[in-house]
Design an enzyme around this catalytic site. Structure first.
Site, PDB file in Angstrom:
ATOM      1  N   GLY A  43       0.818  -1.087   0.020  1.00 21.52           N
ATOM      2  CA  GLY A  43       0.139  -0.006  -0.054  1.00 21.52           C
ATOM      3  C   GLY A  43       0.779   1.221  -0.180  1.00 21.52           C
ATOM      4  O   GLY A  43       0.288   2.500  -0.711  1.00 21.52           O
ATOM      5  N   VAL A  72     -11.523   3.419   2.851  1.00 20.65           N
ATOM      6  CA  VAL A  72     -11.057   4.039   1.289  1.00 20.65           C
ATOM      7  C   VAL A  72     -10.001   3.429   0.644  1.00 20.65           C
ATOM      8  O   VAL A  72      -9.639   2.184   1.142  1.00 20.65           O
ATOM      9  CB  VAL A  72     -10.307   5.340   2.156  1.00 20.65           C
ATOM     10  CG1 VAL A  72     -11.040   6.460   2.638  1.00 20.65           C
ATOM     11  CG2 VAL A  72      -8.811   4.914   2.684  1.00 20.65           C
ATOM     12  N   ARG A  77      -5.767  -0.319  -6.327  1.00 21.94           N
ATOM     13  CA  ARG A  77      -4.632   0.320  -5.812  1.00 21.94           C
ATOM     14  C   ARG A  77      -3.876   1.508  -6.605  1.00 21.94           C
ATOM     15  O   ARG A  77      -3.174   2.449  -6.227  1.00 21.94           O
ATOM     16  CB  ARG A  77      -3.377  -0.779  -5.745  1.00 21.94           C
ATOM     17  CG  ARG A  77      -3.504  -1.619  -4.391  1.00 21.94           C
ATOM     18  CD  ARG A  77      -2.293  -2.324  -4.329  1.00 21.94           C
ATOM     19  NE  ARG A  77      -2.562  -3.700  -3.436  1.00 21.94           N
ATOM     20  CZ  ARG A  77      -2.425  -3.682  -2.124  1.00 21.94           C
ATOM     21  NH1 ARG A  77      -2.339  -2.522  -1.326  1.00 21.94           N
ATOM     22  NH2 ARG A  77      -2.654  -4.795  -1.493  1.00 21.94           N
ATOM     23  N   ASP A  82      -4.873   2.049  11.102  1.00 20.49           N
ATOM     24  CA  ASP A  82      -6.136   1.887  11.304  1.00 20.49           C
ATOM     25  C   ASP A  82      -6.421   1.459  12.673  1.00 20.49           C
ATOM     26  O   ASP A  82      -6.463   2.306  13.673  1.00 20.49           O
ATOM     27  CB  ASP A  82      -6.785   0.941  10.445  1.00 20.49           C
ATOM     28  CG  ASP A  82      -8.382   0.723  10.365  1.00 20.49           C
ATOM     29  OD1 ASP A  82      -8.806   1.466  10.822  1.00 20.49           O
ATOM     30  OD2 ASP A  82      -8.821  -0.404  10.033  1.00 20.49           O
ATOM     31  N   ASP A 119       0.659   3.470   4.451  1.00 19.10           N
ATOM     32  CA  ASP A 119      -0.382   3.952   3.817  1.00 19.10           C
ATOM     33  C   ASP A 119      -1.487   4.256   4.419  1.00 19.10           C
ATOM     34  O   ASP A 119      -1.949   5.566   4.483  1.00 19.10           O
ATOM     35  CB  ASP A 119      -1.032   2.837   2.724  1.00 19.10           C
ATOM     36  CG  ASP A 119      -1.274   1.485   3.181  1.00 19.10           C
ATOM     37  OD1 ASP A 119      -1.219   1.399   4.385  1.00 19.10           O
ATOM     38  OD2 ASP A 119      -1.971   0.618   2.423  1.00 19.10           O
TER      39      ASP A 119
HETATM   40  P1  IMP Z   1      -4.141  -1.600  11.233  1.00 19.56           P
HETATM   41  O1  IMP Z   1      -3.043  -2.813  11.758  1.00 19.56           O
HETATM   42  O2  IMP Z   1      -5.451  -2.019  11.391  1.00 19.56           O
HETATM   43  O3  IMP Z   1      -3.475  -0.413  11.726  1.00 19.56           O
HETATM   44  O4  IMP Z   1      -4.018  -2.139   9.852  1.00 19.56           O
HETATM   45  C1  IMP Z   1      -3.517  -1.261   8.719  1.00 19.56           C
HETATM   46  C2  IMP Z   1      -3.737  -1.786   7.361  1.00 19.56           C
HETATM   47  O5  IMP Z   1      -5.004  -2.124   7.259  1.00 19.56           O
HETATM   48  C3  IMP Z   1      -3.316  -0.727   6.359  1.00 19.56           C
HETATM   49  O6  IMP Z   1      -1.954  -0.875   6.147  1.00 19.56           O
HETATM   50  C4  IMP Z   1      -4.093  -1.156   5.284  1.00 19.56           C
HETATM   51  O7  IMP Z   1      -3.659  -2.119   4.603  1.00 19.56           O
HETATM   52  C5  IMP Z   1      -5.413  -2.043   5.712  1.00 19.56           C
HETATM   53  N1  IMP Z   1      -6.488  -0.630   5.788  1.00 19.56           N
HETATM   54  C6  IMP Z   1      -7.130  -0.224   7.084  1.00 19.56           C
HETATM   55  N2  IMP Z   1      -7.838   0.629   6.696  1.00 19.56           N
HETATM   56  C7  IMP Z   1      -7.971   0.489   5.471  1.00 19.56           C
HETATM   57  C8  IMP Z   1      -8.910   1.266   4.401  1.00 19.56           C
HETATM   58  O8  IMP Z   1      -9.709   2.152   4.790  1.00 19.56           O
HETATM   59  N3  IMP Z   1      -8.701   0.915   3.044  1.00 19.56           N
HETATM   60  C9  IMP Z   1      -7.772  -0.060   2.706  1.00 19.56           C
HETATM   61  N4  IMP Z   1      -6.906  -0.770   3.723  1.00 19.56           N
HETATM   62  C10 IMP Z   1      -7.017  -0.517   4.879  1.00 19.56           C
HETATM   63 MG    MG Z   2      -0.879  -1.975   4.673  1.00 23.02          MG
END
Ligand code: IMP
Ligand code: MG
Length: 179
Positions: free
Chosen positions: A46, A154, A166, A104, A101
């Site tokens: 990403g 998103v 992507r 979350d 990217d």
């Molecule tokens: P986290 O461990 O939950 O912070 O995960 C982050 C990863 O989840 C990012 O690197 C993205 O690959 C994916 N992700 C989280 N939210 C989104 C979104 O809204 N769109 C696309 N990928 C997302």
């Molecule tokens: Mg990611």
């Protein structure tokens, strides 16, 4: 058309590029001040468009590298990160700037940061294009952040839904969010 599933453009190509110029400038100033020459580490896949946009604006010497990691899901304990592809370069005594990217839940970066810290880098910073703070589980914050966004799914500018979208040059809200 590829963009037919996109409910709304959240951030245009121009907005993203302008913000990347600002971020690159800020990052450059910080590393110049400390005299560090970082390894910029992109998290696959990403971060690729964002990282490309950033590094071409750096005027300090930097090396680039990539990692591919996956966080275990919520049923697993915090602290685990699975490495699918590790860095080629050594982190030891180097300044590391991880480029992501989106943050979350924060679990991916929380775990990755812990893991990379154990490799004794000189410094470890995080630069994320997007931050979705409303869904945060792990206590993690980017040192540099492009945009704080609402709790919407998103796609584009590196981000995918099942590997699609992507390559979109903008960031859009995926339409199923509002249906
Ligand atoms: P986290 O461990 O939950 O912070 O995960 C982050 C990863 O989840 C990012 O690197 C993205 O690959 C994916 N992700 C989280 N939210 C989104 C979104 O809204 N769109 C696309 N990928 C997302
Ligand atoms: Mg990611």
């Amino acid at each position: 058309m590829i963009a037919q599933d996109i409910e709304k453009i959240l951030l245009s190509e121009e907005e993203i590029e302008n913000r990347c110029v600002e971020l690159a400038h800020q990052i450059e100033e910080d590393y110049k001040e400390s005299g560090e020459t970082p390894i910029v580490v992109g998290l696959l896949k990403g971060s690729v468009p964002f990282m490309a946009e950033l590094i071409k604006r750096f005027e300090f010497p930097c090396e680039i590298d990539f990692m591919s990691v996956s966080s275990y899901d919520g049923t697993e304990s915090i602290g685990d990160v699975r490495i699918l592809k590790d860095m080629d370069l050594s982190c030891k005594n180097r300044s590391i700037l991880v480029v992501e990217d989106i943050i979350d839940t924060g679990l991916t970066l929380y775990n990755l940061k812990k893991m990379l810290s154990s490799r004794n880098p000189e410094s470890l910073k995080i630069c994320t294009l997007l931050d979705k703070p409303s869904r945060r589980i792990a206590d993690i914050k980017g040192d540099y952040c492009g945009f704080v966004i609402p709790d919407k799914f998103v796609v584009g500018y590196g981000m995918d839904l099942n590997e699609k979208y992507r390559n979109l040059p903008f960031i859009g809200i995926y339409e199923s969010e509002n249906t």
